[in-house]
Design a protein around this motif. Structure first.
Motif, PDB file in Angstrom:
ATOM      1  N   GLN A  39      -5.263  23.944  -5.216  1.00 32.28           N
ATOM      2  CA  GLN A  39      -5.081  25.374  -5.429  1.00 32.28           C
ATOM      3  C   GLN A  39      -3.635  25.668  -5.772  1.00 32.28           C
ATOM      4  O   GLN A  39      -2.722  25.161  -5.123  1.00 32.28           O
ATOM      5  CB  GLN A  39      -5.493  26.152  -4.176  1.00 32.28           C
ATOM      6  N   VAL A  40      -3.446  26.496  -6.805  1.00 33.63           N
ATOM      7  CA  VAL A  40      -2.120  27.003  -7.137  1.00 33.63           C
ATOM      8  C   VAL A  40      -2.095  28.486  -6.788  1.00 33.63           C
ATOM      9  O   VAL A  40      -3.149  29.141  -6.765  1.00 33.63           O
ATOM     10  CB  VAL A  40      -1.776  26.776  -8.619  1.00 33.63           C
ATOM     11  N   GLY A  42      -2.306  32.278  -6.644  1.00 34.33           N
ATOM     12  CA  GLY A  42      -2.945  33.246  -7.525  1.00 34.33           C
ATOM     13  C   GLY A  42      -4.233  32.789  -8.169  1.00 34.33           C
ATOM     14  O   GLY A  42      -4.852  33.548  -8.908  1.00 34.33           O
ATOM     15  N   LYS A  43      -4.606  31.542  -7.896  1.00 32.31           N
ATOM     16  CA  LYS A  43      -5.840  31.019  -8.493  1.00 32.31           C
ATOM     17  C   LYS A  43      -6.783  30.532  -7.402  1.00 32.31           C
ATOM     18  O   LYS A  43      -6.394  30.304  -6.274  1.00 32.31           O
ATOM     19  CB  LYS A  43      -5.519  29.899  -9.477  1.00 32.31           C
ATOM     20  N   GLN A  44      -8.025  30.351  -7.762  1.00 30.29           N
ATOM     21  CA  GLN A  44      -9.002  29.889  -6.781  1.00 30.29           C
ATOM     22  C   GLN A  44      -8.824  28.398  -6.513  1.00 30.29           C
ATOM     23  O   GLN A  44      -8.198  27.680  -7.288  1.00 30.29           O
ATOM     24  CB  GLN A  44     -10.419  30.164  -7.276  1.00 30.29           C
ATOM     25  N   ARG A  45      -9.395  27.970  -5.410  1.00 27.14           N
ATOM     26  CA  ARG A  45      -9.354  26.566  -5.034  1.00 27.14           C
ATOM     27  C   ARG A  45     -10.473  25.839  -5.781  1.00 27.14           C
ATOM     28  O   ARG A  45     -11.638  26.206  -5.673  1.00 27.14           O
ATOM     29  CB  ARG A  45      -9.555  26.442  -3.522  1.00 27.14           C
ATOM     30  N   ASP A  46     -10.107  24.827  -6.538  1.00 27.00           N
ATOM     31  CA  ASP A  46     -11.071  24.114  -7.378  1.00 27.00           C
ATOM     32  C   ASP A  46     -11.226  22.659  -6.949  1.00 27.00           C
ATOM     33  O   ASP A  46     -10.249  22.027  -6.539  1.00 27.00           O
ATOM     34  CB  ASP A  46     -10.631  24.140  -8.844  1.00 27.00           C
ATOM     35  N   GLU A  89       1.207  20.037 -14.533  1.00 25.06           N
ATOM     36  CA  GLU A  89       0.037  20.881 -14.250  1.00 25.06           C
ATOM     37  C   GLU A  89      -0.779  20.397 -13.061  1.00 25.06           C
ATOM     38  O   GLU A  89      -1.722  21.065 -12.634  1.00 25.06           O
ATOM     39  CB  GLU A  89      -0.863  20.999 -15.483  1.00 25.06           C
ATOM     40  N   ALA A  92       0.180  21.576  -7.117  1.00 24.90           N
ATOM     41  CA  ALA A  92      -0.754  22.416  -6.363  1.00 24.90           C
ATOM     42  C   ALA A  92      -0.714  21.993  -4.898  1.00 24.90           C
ATOM     43  O   ALA A  92      -0.099  20.981  -4.556  1.00 24.90           O
ATOM     44  CB  ALA A  92      -2.175  22.254  -6.899  1.00 24.90           C
TER      45      ALA A  92
END
Length: 125
Positions: A39-40, A42-46, A89, A92
């Motif tokens: 997870q980063v 502001g984004k969802q955990r993928d 990239e 995270a």
């Protein structure tokens, strides 16, 4: 009491490697598929990768395929993620958890929040 403790993160230069570990306790680790998520802000955990209970089969998302390797040691109740050729990239917080199917089909896991603190991976020169 379910506990998931991630470790092994850190700062690494692009192209470098890291190995993450996740120590699991309080549940039947050897009988469940497991996964690494990231997870980063502001984004969802993928999900990044997941592995079957016996370790015989693993699956990776396209961005990490060929660079990451998930494995497990059921004797030690430990999940691993070997990360090679790291890219910015990949930066995270990385978490281990049961695999996506188990998350939603297993009542205990669907109704609970057992997420650990995660481990920060930063890829930067």
């Amino acid at each position: 009491q379910v506990q998931l403790v991630e470790s092994g993160g850190g700062l690494v230069q692009p192209g470098g490697s890291l190995t993450l570990s996740c120590s699991a306790s309080g549940f039947g680790f050897s009988g469940l598929g497991m996964a690494w998520y990231r997870q980063v802000p502001g984004k969802q955990r993928d999900v990044v990768a997941h592995i079957t209970a016996d370790g015989g089969h693993s699956t990776y998302v396209v961005p990490v395929r060929g660079r990451f390797n998930i494995s497990r040691d059921n004797e030690k109740n430990t999940l691993y993620l070997q990360m090679n050729s790291l890219k910015p990239e990949d930066t995270a917080i990385y978490y281990c958890y049961v695999d996506p199917v188990t998350r939603w089909t297993n009542q205990q896991w669907r109704e609970s929040n057992f997420w650990g603190q995660g481990t920060q991976v930063t890829v930067s020169s």
